[in-house]
Design a protein around this motif. Structure first.
Motif, PDB file in Angstrom:
ATOM      1  N   ALA A  41      17.076-135.422   8.100  1.00 40.17           N
ATOM      2  CA  ALA A  41      16.240-134.622   7.210  1.00 40.17           C
ATOM      3  C   ALA A  41      14.826-134.504   7.764  1.00 40.17           C
ATOM      4  O   ALA A  41      14.209-135.504   8.120  1.00 40.17           O
ATOM      5  CB  ALA A  41      16.210-135.230   5.819  1.00 40.17           C
ATOM      6  N   SER A  42      14.328-133.284   7.852  1.00 38.22           N
ATOM      7  CA  SER A  42      12.976-133.073   8.368  1.00 38.22           C
ATOM      8  C   SER A  42      12.364-131.847   7.707  1.00 38.22           C
ATOM      9  O   SER A  42      13.073-130.960   7.223  1.00 38.22           O
ATOM     10  CB  SER A  42      13.012-132.882   9.886  1.00 38.22           C
ATOM     11  OG  SER A  42      13.822-131.767  10.223  1.00 38.22           O
ATOM     12  N   PHE A  43      11.036-131.809   7.670  1.00 45.81           N
ATOM     13  CA  PHE A  43      10.332-130.674   7.083  1.00 45.81           C
ATOM     14  C   PHE A  43      10.038-129.627   8.144  1.00 45.81           C
ATOM     15  O   PHE A  43       9.619-129.951   9.254  1.00 45.81           O
ATOM     16  CB  PHE A  43       9.019-131.143   6.449  1.00 45.81           C
ATOM     17  CG  PHE A  43       9.201-131.941   5.191  1.00 45.81           C
ATOM     18  CD1 PHE A  43       9.423-131.312   3.974  1.00 45.81           C
ATOM     19  CD2 PHE A  43       9.161-133.328   5.233  1.00 45.81           C
ATOM     20  CE1 PHE A  43       9.590-132.055   2.816  1.00 45.81           C
ATOM     21  CE2 PHE A  43       9.326-134.076   4.072  1.00 45.81           C
ATOM     22  CZ  PHE A  43       9.547-133.435   2.861  1.00 45.81           C
ATOM     23  N   GLU A  44      10.243-128.368   7.771  1.00 45.77           N
ATOM     24  CA  GLU A  44       9.936-127.256   8.673  1.00 45.77           C
ATOM     25  C   GLU A  44       9.342-126.110   7.881  1.00 45.77           C
ATOM     26  O   GLU A  44       9.776-125.837   6.754  1.00 45.77           O
ATOM     27  CB  GLU A  44      11.188-126.772   9.413  1.00 45.77           C
ATOM     28  CG  GLU A  44      11.717-127.740  10.457  1.00 45.77           C
ATOM     29  CD  GLU A  44      12.775-127.108  11.347  1.00 45.77           C
ATOM     30  OE1 GLU A  44      12.694-125.868  11.568  1.00 45.77           O
ATOM     31  OE2 GLU A  44      13.661-127.830  11.823  1.00 45.77           O
ATOM     32  N   THR A  45       8.341-125.462   8.437  1.00 48.32           N
ATOM     33  CA  THR A  45       7.757-124.273   7.826  1.00 48.32           C
ATOM     34  C   THR A  45       8.332-123.046   8.511  1.00 48.32           C
ATOM     35  O   THR A  45       8.184-122.869   9.722  1.00 48.32           O
ATOM     36  CB  THR A  45       6.219-124.279   7.940  1.00 48.32           C
ATOM     37  OG1 THR A  45       5.709-125.437   7.259  1.00 48.32           O
ATOM     38  CG2 THR A  45       5.626-123.032   7.319  1.00 48.32           C
ATOM     39  N   ILE A  46       9.008-122.221   7.718  1.00 45.90           N
ATOM     40  CA  ILE A  46       9.681-121.040   8.247  1.00 45.90           C
ATOM     41  C   ILE A  46       9.211-119.822   7.467  1.00 45.90           C
ATOM     42  O   ILE A  46       9.350-119.759   6.242  1.00 45.90           O
ATOM     43  CB  ILE A  46      11.217-121.176   8.132  1.00 45.90           C
ATOM     44  CG1 ILE A  46      11.679-122.466   8.843  1.00 45.90           C
ATOM     45  CG2 ILE A  46      11.922-119.965   8.724  1.00 45.90           C
ATOM     46  CD1 ILE A  46      13.129-122.822   8.571  1.00 45.90           C
ATOM     47  N   ASP A  47       8.626-118.856   8.168  1.00 42.01           N
ATOM     48  CA  ASP A  47       8.099-117.630   7.545  1.00 42.01           C
ATOM     49  C   ASP A  47       7.167-117.938   6.374  1.00 42.01           C
ATOM     50  O   ASP A  47       7.225-117.307   5.308  1.00 42.01           O
ATOM     51  CB  ASP A  47       9.252-116.722   7.077  1.00 42.01           C
ATOM     52  CG  ASP A  47      10.087-116.202   8.237  1.00 42.01           C
ATOM     53  OD1 ASP A  47       9.524-116.014   9.332  1.00 42.01           O
ATOM     54  OD2 ASP A  47      11.302-115.997   8.050  1.00 42.01           O
ATOM     55  N   GLY A  48       6.316-118.944   6.559  1.00 38.72           N
ATOM     56  CA  GLY A  48       5.314-119.264   5.566  1.00 38.72           C
ATOM     57  C   GLY A  48       5.764-120.151   4.417  1.00 38.72           C
ATOM     58  O   GLY A  48       4.959-120.529   3.563  1.00 38.72           O
ATOM     59  N   THR A  61      16.005-127.212   1.240  1.00 33.62           N
ATOM     60  CA  THR A  61      15.377-127.266  -0.070  1.00 33.62           C
ATOM     61  C   THR A  61      13.942-126.787   0.056  1.00 33.62           C
ATOM     62  O   THR A  61      13.178-127.312   0.878  1.00 33.62           O
ATOM     63  CB  THR A  61      15.381-128.701  -0.635  1.00 33.62           C
ATOM     64  OG1 THR A  61      16.731-129.144  -0.796  1.00 33.62           O
ATOM     65  CG2 THR A  61      14.691-128.749  -1.987  1.00 33.62           C
ATOM     66  N   LEU A  62      13.572-125.778  -0.722  1.00 35.76           N
ATOM     67  CA  LEU A  62      12.205-125.273  -0.686  1.00 35.76           C
ATOM     68  C   LEU A  62      11.276-126.291  -1.341  1.00 35.76           C
ATOM     69  O   LEU A  62      11.530-126.755  -2.447  1.00 35.76           O
ATOM     70  CB  LEU A  62      12.128-123.939  -1.428  1.00 35.76           C
ATOM     71  CG  LEU A  62      10.748-123.277  -1.481  1.00 35.76           C
ATOM     72  CD1 LEU A  62      10.276-122.913  -0.088  1.00 35.76           C
ATOM     73  CD2 LEU A  62      10.775-122.053  -2.364  1.00 35.76           C
ATOM     74  N   LYS A  70      -1.748-123.569  -1.155  1.00 35.28           N
ATOM     75  CA  LYS A  70      -0.797-123.198  -2.199  1.00 35.28           C
ATOM     76  C   LYS A  70      -0.147-121.849  -1.899  1.00 35.28           C
ATOM     77  O   LYS A  70      -0.747-120.978  -1.276  1.00 35.28           O
ATOM     78  CB  LYS A  70      -1.509-123.124  -3.559  1.00 35.28           C
ATOM     79  CG  LYS A  70      -2.177-124.427  -3.993  1.00 35.28           C
ATOM     80  CD  LYS A  70      -1.161-125.492  -4.375  1.00 35.28           C
ATOM     81  CE  LYS A  70      -1.830-126.728  -4.939  1.00 35.28           C
ATOM     82  NZ  LYS A  70      -0.873-127.777  -5.307  1.00 35.28           N
ATOM     83  N   TYR A  71       1.081-121.708  -2.381  1.00 39.38           N
ATOM     84  CA  TYR A  71       1.759-120.424  -2.263  1.00 39.38           C
ATOM     85  C   TYR A  71       1.079-119.407  -3.181  1.00 39.38           C
ATOM     86  O   TYR A  71       0.574-119.753  -4.256  1.00 39.38           O
ATOM     87  CB  TYR A  71       3.223-120.550  -2.672  1.00 39.38           C
ATOM     88  CG  TYR A  71       4.057-121.464  -1.791  1.00 39.38           C
ATOM     89  CD1 TYR A  71       4.217-121.200  -0.429  1.00 39.38           C
ATOM     90  CD2 TYR A  71       4.690-122.577  -2.330  1.00 39.38           C
ATOM     91  CE1 TYR A  71       4.973-122.028   0.371  1.00 39.38           C
ATOM     92  CE2 TYR A  71       5.471-123.411  -1.542  1.00 39.38           C
ATOM     93  CZ  TYR A  71       5.609-123.135  -0.191  1.00 39.38           C
ATOM     94  OH  TYR A  71       6.368-123.965   0.602  1.00 39.38           O
TER      95      TYR A  71
END
Length: 262
Positions: A41-48, A61-62, A70-71
């Motif tokens: 399990a790892s965090f990735e930022t994809i298309d913002g 999982t978003l 913040k979004y």
């Protein structure tokens, strides 16, 4: 006696050594297990958008964005995202606090791959409109708490329960509750002052404590015969309530149920 003491001392040393070996082995296993968990399990930022990628479960999982970032705006979440390993992962859930306090958020499109919205998912956000797909089966506690700009929402028939404080302090003026819902959580609509009327489906069997407390705009409500109890303070602080129909199926009214209904 000397021999016995020597034997006893020897056994004691062996026991200590054995315990030490067990402890070292346990620590090594724990480290390996932790390493494997983080590897999967790892965090990735994809298309913002930031996701928790679980390569073992093959899901994404978003999650909330990093730090104070913040979004905002109108967000469209895809059904699948392509991670750095080249694999496409379906987006199956929104994590707890994913859009919490995102004041600049206006609208969001949730893909049909998502099955759950976490606790405080949109709490205190600037959300004005949302369409929840039929794939979603649960709305977490505080899910839309303090969403001032959210005035209406349609809940799909796939949802069976509304969590505690789910819409409390929101700007709701109207809501459609499907017949699939069987319970309204504690303080579910507490302080929804703009809510003037609501239809409770016959599938609902209980109204949680303070369920409609502080709904000052509520003027009338019909409780279906499926309901057997009204929780504590269920309609307390509803000064605009002038009429209510309580069916014979109700056998108990919680303390302060209609307190402040002048």
């Amino acid at each position: 006696m000397i021999i016995n003491r020597s034997l006893s001392s020897s056994l004691s040393n062996k026991e200590r050594f054995g315990s030490l070996k067990s402890l070292v082995l346990f620590v090594v296993i724990a480290i390996l297990a932790t390493s494997n968990t983080y590897a999967q399990a790892s965090f990735e930022t994809i298309d913002g958008l930031r996701y928790l990628i679980d390569s073992d479960a093959k899901t994404a999982t978003l999650t909330a964005n990093n730090g104070d970032q913040k979004y905002s705006g109108d967000i469209v979440v895809p059904e699948k995202v392509k991670a750095s390993d080249g694999v496409e992962y379906p987006v199956t859930a929104f994590a707890d606090n994913a859009f919490n306090n995102c004041k600049g958020l206006k609208s969001i499109t949730i893909p049909s791959s998502v099955t759950s919205l976490g606790m405080s998912c949109f709490s205190a956000s600037g959300l004005t409109s949302i369409t929840i797909p039929y794939s979603v089966t649960s709305l977490g506690n505080d899910c839309f708490h303090s969403c001032d700009a959210l005035t209406s929402i349609t809940i799909p028939s796939s949802v069976t329960s509304l969590g505690d404080y789910c819409f409390s302090y929101s700007g709701l003026t109207s809501i459609t509750i499907p017949s699939s819902v069987t319970s309204l959580g504690k303080s579910c609509f507490e302080w929804c002052r703009g809510l003037t009327s609501i239809t409770i489906p016959s599938s609902v069997t209980s109204l949680g404590n303070s369920c409609f407390s502080g709904c000052s705009g509520l003027t009338s409500i019909t409780i279906p015969s499926s309901v057997t109890s009204l929780g504590e303070g269920c309609f307390s602080g509803c000064p605009g309530l002038t009429s209510i129909t309580i069916p014979s199926s109700v056998t108990s009214l919680g303390d302060y149920c209609f307190s402040g209904c002048i």
